[in-house]
Design a protein around this motif. Structure first.
Motif, PDB file in Angstrom:
ATOM      1  N   ASP A   2       0.930  -1.158  -0.005  1.00 63.68           N
ATOM      2  CA  ASP A   2      -0.028   0.080  -0.001  1.00 63.68           C
ATOM      3  C   ASP A   2       0.783   1.157  -0.124  1.00 63.68           C
ATOM      4  OD1 ASP A   2      -1.269   2.317   1.088  1.00 63.68           O
ATOM      5  OD2 ASP A   2      -3.167   1.116   1.090  1.00 63.68           O
ATOM      6  N   THR A   5       1.244   4.162   2.654  1.00 64.22           N
ATOM      7  CA  THR A   5       1.753   4.310   4.084  1.00 64.22           C
ATOM      8  C   THR A   5       2.773   4.966   4.187  1.00 64.22           C
ATOM      9  OG1 THR A   5       2.050   1.942   3.683  1.00 64.22           O
ATOM     10  CG2 THR A   5       0.296   2.290   4.966  1.00 64.22           C
ATOM     11  N   TRP A  25       8.334  -2.710   4.528  1.00 60.89           N
ATOM     12  CA  TRP A  25       7.009  -2.785   4.520  1.00 60.89           C
ATOM     13  C   TRP A  25       6.781  -4.274   3.903  1.00 60.89           C
ATOM     14  CZ3 TRP A  25       3.548  -0.463   6.868  1.00 60.89           C
ATOM     15  CH2 TRP A  25       1.989  -0.363   6.463  1.00 60.89           C
ATOM     16  N   SER A  27       3.376  -6.562   2.169  1.00 61.83           N
ATOM     17  CA  SER A  27       1.968  -6.326   1.734  1.00 61.83           C
ATOM     18  C   SER A  27       1.314  -7.750   1.126  1.00 61.83           C
ATOM     19  CB  SER A  27       2.168  -5.516   0.722  1.00 61.83           C
ATOM     20  OG  SER A  27       0.706  -5.236  -0.037  1.00 61.83           O
ATOM     21  N   GLY A  51      -6.417   2.874   2.402  1.00 62.89           N
ATOM     22  CA  GLY A  51      -5.460   3.434   1.497  1.00 62.89           C
ATOM     23  C   GLY A  51      -5.881   4.361   0.629  1.00 62.89           C
ATOM     24  N   VAL A  59      -4.670  -0.202   4.720  1.00 72.36           N
ATOM     25  CA  VAL A  59      -3.683  -0.297   5.697  1.00 72.36           C
ATOM     26  C   VAL A  59      -4.098  -1.076   7.071  1.00 72.36           C
ATOM     27  CG1 VAL A  59      -1.917   0.919   7.146  1.00 72.36           C
ATOM     28  CG2 VAL A  59      -2.718   1.785   4.874  1.00 72.36           C
ATOM     29  N   PRO A  66       0.506   1.456  11.950  1.00 73.80           N
ATOM     30  CA  PRO A  66       0.536   0.615  10.566  1.00 73.80           C
ATOM     31  C   PRO A  66       1.481  -0.386  10.454  1.00 73.80           C
ATOM     32  CG  PRO A  66       0.583   3.065  10.273  1.00 73.80           C
ATOM     33  CD  PRO A  66       0.928   3.149  11.652  1.00 73.80           C
ATOM     34  N   GLY A  69       0.327  -3.938   4.787  1.00 75.15           N
ATOM     35  CA  GLY A  69      -0.860  -3.460   3.566  1.00 75.15           C
ATOM     36  C   GLY A  69      -1.596  -4.680   2.902  1.00 75.15           C
TER      37      GLY A  69
END
Length: 271
Positions: A2, A5, A25, A27, A51, A59, A66, A69
């Protein structure tokens, strides 16, 4: 990923140009966003917010922070449901070129998205990963330190894989702030800022029918009670794939209702 974020604060935006090479991250490419939210909400206690990329992106939040995602992309891109790690890079075009030069595959991108640019790629053994150039969300330091997710690459040869990713992501380079690489107990250990962020393990089989044995990036989520999380996963349509007892407690690998693999691990500091 996402791309909404990674939004840094206006005062001191943190970008992938200064924090590079490290996971930034994770996802999930899901088929049904609502169903995925329901499952992971019950298993991991996450809540969700929309998002910036539309109704098909969200998110995941843990105690308001956070952590991941989820996007309903698997059906659109005709890809398997899977958790994918993203690595911070200073230049998506240059990094994508290095991936191709080293016999990896760039499947999607670089794409301009909110806050930066993203690429979806695979290494030369077929393990899927992403890269992200741009802003990181303001809580990235907490995400990085407190390990809402950590990673293990199951690969054919960890040493060869470390060379590939090291050249692509500038690990163990002379650049200030680069990730450090060590070899411990036949594994490659990746550290960023002194924190263990990933491990690379040998033994995966490229032609294996079982996706848990083929080369792939495995995403681990630390939880206070692994057994409770595993029961919740099975009770909400998931399936247990395997379990392991480690010096740090149990680890259970699960498959969500759409087939996405993830592992629950004890709520301890990353080793």
């Amino acid at each position: 990923m996402d791309k909404e974020t990674p939004a840094a604060s206006a005062a001191q935006p943190l970008t992938t140009d200064t924090v590079f090479g490290a996971p930034c991250w994770v996802s999930l490419m899901a088929r049904d966003l609502g169903a995925a939210q329901d499952f992971y909400g019950h298993v991991l206690g996450w809540t969700f917010r929309k998002g910036r990329l539309g109704d098909e992106f969200s998110v995941a939040l843990s105690d308001g922070v956070p952590v991941a995602g989820i996007g309903a992309l698997a059906r659109t891109l005709r890809m398997a449901v899977a958790w994918t790690p993203y690595f911070a890079v200073g230049d998506a075009d240059a990094t994508a070129a290095r991936i191709r030069e080293r016999s990896g595959t760039v499947a999607v991108g670089p794409l301009a998205l909110a806050g930066g640019r993203g690429v979806l790629a695979a290494d030369r053994d077929g393990a899927v990963f992403g890269i992200w150039e741009g802003q990181l969300y303001s809580g990235w330091d907490v995400w990085h330190k407190d390990a809402p997710a950590w990673l293990r690459l199951r690969t054919r040869n960890a040493f060869d894989a470390a060379i590939f990713y090291g050249e692509v992501l500038e690990w163990a380079s002379e650049r200030p702030g680069c990730c450090e690489v060590d070899y411990e107990d036949d594994e490659v250990v990746l550290r960023s800022g002194g924190h263990v962020v990933a491990r690379l393990s040998s033994g995966a089989v490229e032609a294996a029918v079982d996706p848990t044995i083929r080369p792939h990036w495995q995403v681990y989520f630390p939880v206070p009670d692994v057994e409770h999380g595993a029961r919740a996963a099975v009770g909400h349509g998931g399936a247990e794939v395997s379990r392991e007892t480690t010096p740090y407690g149990p680890e259970v690998t699960l498959r969500d209702p759409d087939g996405g693999l993830f592992t629950l691990t004890s709520d301890v500091p990353r080793r």
